[in-house]
Write a protein that holds these residues in place. Structure first.
Motif, PDB file in Angstrom:
ATOM      1  N   ALA A  19      53.970  57.264 -14.320  1.00  0.00           N
ATOM      2  CA  ALA A  19      54.638  58.032 -15.374  1.00  0.00           C
ATOM      3  C   ALA A  19      53.683  59.084 -15.932  1.00  0.00           C
ATOM      4  O   ALA A  19      54.084  60.229 -16.213  1.00  0.00           O
ATOM      5  CB  ALA A  19      55.114  57.101 -16.485  1.00  0.00           C
ATOM      6  N   ILE A  20      52.419  58.718 -16.090  1.00  0.00           N
ATOM      7  CA  ILE A  20      51.401  59.678 -16.535  1.00  0.00           C
ATOM      8  C   ILE A  20      51.257  60.803 -15.520  1.00  0.00           C
ATOM      9  O   ILE A  20      51.180  61.985 -15.880  1.00  0.00           O
ATOM     10  CB  ILE A  20      50.052  58.965 -16.757  1.00  0.00           C
ATOM     11  N   SER A  21      51.260  60.445 -14.245  1.00  0.00           N
ATOM     12  CA  SER A  21      51.146  61.442 -13.184  1.00  0.00           C
ATOM     13  C   SER A  21      52.296  62.441 -13.248  1.00  0.00           C
ATOM     14  O   SER A  21      52.092  63.652 -13.142  1.00  0.00           O
ATOM     15  CB  SER A  21      51.124  60.737 -11.816  1.00  0.00           C
ATOM     16  N   GLY A  22      53.514  61.930 -13.428  1.00  0.00           N
ATOM     17  CA  GLY A  22      54.677  62.813 -13.536  1.00  0.00           C
ATOM     18  C   GLY A  22      54.608  63.697 -14.768  1.00  0.00           C
ATOM     19  O   GLY A  22      54.959  64.886 -14.721  1.00  0.00           O
ATOM     20  N   THR A  23      54.143  63.147 -15.878  1.00  0.00           N
ATOM     21  CA  THR A  23      54.018  63.919 -17.116  1.00  0.00           C
ATOM     22  C   THR A  23      52.974  65.019 -16.968  1.00  0.00           C
ATOM     23  O   THR A  23      53.170  66.147 -17.444  1.00  0.00           O
ATOM     24  CB  THR A  23      53.641  62.993 -18.288  1.00  0.00           C
ATOM     25  N   LEU A  24      51.871  64.720 -16.309  1.00  0.00           N
ATOM     26  CA  LEU A  24      50.821  65.724 -16.106  1.00  0.00           C
ATOM     27  C   LEU A  24      51.330  66.890 -15.263  1.00  0.00           C
ATOM     28  O   LEU A  24      51.028  68.061 -15.551  1.00  0.00           O
ATOM     29  CB  LEU A  24      49.610  65.081 -15.429  1.00  0.00           C
ATOM     30  N   ALA A  75      54.602  58.248 -21.073  1.00  0.00           N
ATOM     31  CA  ALA A  75      54.859  59.687 -21.172  1.00  0.00           C
ATOM     32  C   ALA A  75      54.546  60.199 -22.578  1.00  0.00           C
ATOM     33  O   ALA A  75      53.948  61.270 -22.742  1.00  0.00           O
ATOM     34  CB  ALA A  75      56.319  59.980 -20.808  1.00  0.00           C
ATOM     35  N   LEU A  76      54.945  59.434 -23.599  1.00  0.00           N
ATOM     36  CA  LEU A  76      54.703  59.856 -24.978  1.00  0.00           C
ATOM     37  C   LEU A  76      53.212  59.943 -25.288  1.00  0.00           C
ATOM     38  O   LEU A  76      52.745  60.926 -25.889  1.00  0.00           O
ATOM     39  CB  LEU A  76      55.377  58.874 -25.942  1.00  0.00           C
ATOM     40  N   ILE A  77      52.449  58.940 -24.862  1.00  0.00           N
ATOM     41  CA  ILE A  77      51.003  58.950 -25.101  1.00  0.00           C
ATOM     42  C   ILE A  77      50.353  60.143 -24.400  1.00  0.00           C
ATOM     43  O   ILE A  77      49.480  60.817 -24.964  1.00  0.00           O
ATOM     44  CB  ILE A  77      50.370  57.630 -24.626  1.00  0.00           C
ATOM     45  N   THR A  78      50.801  60.417 -23.178  1.00  0.00           N
ATOM     46  CA  THR A  78      50.252  61.554 -22.435  1.00  0.00           C
ATOM     47  C   THR A  78      50.586  62.871 -23.119  1.00  0.00           C
ATOM     48  O   THR A  78      49.739  63.772 -23.218  1.00  0.00           O
ATOM     49  CB  THR A  78      50.796  61.562 -20.998  1.00  0.00           C
ATOM     50  N   ILE A  79      51.823  62.994 -23.604  1.00  0.00           N
ATOM     51  CA  ILE A  79      52.237  64.212 -24.311  1.00  0.00           C
ATOM     52  C   ILE A  79      51.376  64.428 -25.557  1.00  0.00           C
ATOM     53  O   ILE A  79      50.897  65.541 -25.822  1.00  0.00           O
ATOM     54  CB  ILE A  79      53.723  64.131 -24.696  1.00  0.00           C
ATOM     55  N   LEU A  80      51.174  63.371 -26.333  1.00  0.00           N
ATOM     56  CA  LEU A  80      50.373  63.474 -27.549  1.00  0.00           C
ATOM     57  C   LEU A  80      48.933  63.864 -27.230  1.00  0.00           C
ATOM     58  O   LEU A  80      48.319  64.670 -27.933  1.00  0.00           O
ATOM     59  CB  LEU A  80      50.407  62.148 -28.317  1.00  0.00           C
ATOM     60  N   TRP A  81      48.401  63.286 -26.139  1.00  0.00           N
ATOM     61  CA  TRP A  81      47.039  63.625 -25.732  1.00  0.00           C
ATOM     62  C   TRP A  81      46.943  65.085 -25.317  1.00  0.00           C
ATOM     63  O   TRP A  81      45.988  65.791 -25.667  1.00  0.00           O
ATOM     64  CB  TRP A  81      46.601  62.706 -24.605  1.00  0.00           C
ATOM     65  N   LEU A  82      47.958  65.557 -24.595  1.00  0.00           N
ATOM     66  CA  LEU A  82      47.938  66.931 -24.103  1.00  0.00           C
ATOM     67  C   LEU A  82      48.113  67.948 -25.227  1.00  0.00           C
ATOM     68  O   LEU A  82      47.723  69.115 -25.090  1.00  0.00           O
ATOM     69  CB  LEU A  82      49.028  67.132 -23.049  1.00  0.00           C
ATOM     70  N   ARG A  83      48.701  67.533 -26.331  1.00  0.00           N
ATOM     71  CA  ARG A  83      48.856  68.446 -27.470  1.00  0.00           C
ATOM     72  C   ARG A  83      47.503  68.833 -28.063  1.00  0.00           C
ATOM     73  O   ARG A  83      47.371  69.875 -28.699  1.00  0.00           O
ATOM     74  CB  ARG A  83      49.733  67.806 -28.550  1.00  0.00           C
ATOM     75  N   TYR A  84      46.506  67.999 -27.848  1.00  0.00           N
ATOM     76  CA  TYR A  84      45.172  68.281 -28.366  1.00  0.00           C
ATOM     77  C   TYR A  84      44.231  68.772 -27.262  1.00  0.00           C
ATOM     78  O   TYR A  84      43.068  69.049 -27.519  1.00  0.00           O
ATOM     79  CB  TYR A  84      44.585  67.035 -29.019  1.00  0.00           C
TER      80      TYR A  84
END
Length: 208
Positions: A19-24, A75-84
């Motif tokens: 899921a992280i891979s897809g979000t990235l 996906a949510l954790i990855t999105i939050l990380w990518l916001r920073y």
């Protein structure tokens, strides 16, 4: 902790990694929120869904929606990380994908093995579980699927699945660890040193 419970959480970990891979990849393609959810979900459960349908087994996430919660949380954790962090290197996506196929190869093979299928079918189902979700992800993102590129991909899964099947009669936990690590190392080695199975050599058309 019982092995069944341990395997269950390992399976969830594999779903989370994919899921992280897809979000990235969705981030790299500047997709909107819906695109992120689609890519994360397809990557995480696409291979396992295909496996279960082929084996005529209950589709795992239909009977256990916790897998969908795992996808959403990852996906949510990855999105939050990518916001920073406004940039993500391609190597991070490749690393996440390599770890994902390591998890999914052995867990897919394990499910087929526990259902009583032959070692060959277990290896094929492990490879399909590992590869198909990522292939759908890349097609939807209009990328050349990683499984079709030069470096070892499906071959790494086949070898890792074979290691798993060989060791499973002695210890399923050992088989999962060694088979998964073998898959990941082969994939990372292929990326680092461009290992590939060359079938057709480059040639030039003699007609003018």
């Amino acid at each position: 902790m019982e092995l069944t419970t341990l395997f269950y959480w390992i399976d969830h970990l594999g779903v989370a990694v994919f899921a992280i891979s897809g979000t990235l990849l969705a981030f790299r393609k500047n997709m909107d929120g819906f695109g992120v959810i689609v890519l994360a979900t397809v990557t995480a459960i696409g291979g396992g869904t295909t496996r279960d349908l082929i084996l005529d087994m209950p589709v795992f996430w239909v009977y256990d929606p916790n897998y969908l919660y795992t996808v959403a949380l990852a996906a949510l954790i990855t999105i939050l990380w990518l916001r920073y962090k406004a940039y993500i290197h391609q190597k991070t996506l490749l690393l996440a994908d390599a770890v994902g196929i390591g998890f999914f190869t052995v867990m897919g093979a394990l499910k087929a093995l526990e259902a009583g299928f032959s070692p060959l079918i277990c290896i094929i189902m492990g490879t399909m579980t590992a590869c198909f979700g990522g292939m759908l992800r890349d097609v939807l993102a209009r990328d050349i699927p990683m499984v079709l590129k030069g470096e070892l991909y499906a071959t790494a899964c086949l070898i890792g699945g074979t290691v798993f099947v060989f060791l499973a009669p002695y210890s399923q936990l050992l088989a999962i660890l060694v088979g998964g690590i073998t898959t990941v190392l082969l994939r990372l080695g292929a990326l680092r040193w461009q290992w590939s199975l060359i079938v057709f050599h480059e040639h030039h058309d003699g007609h003018r």
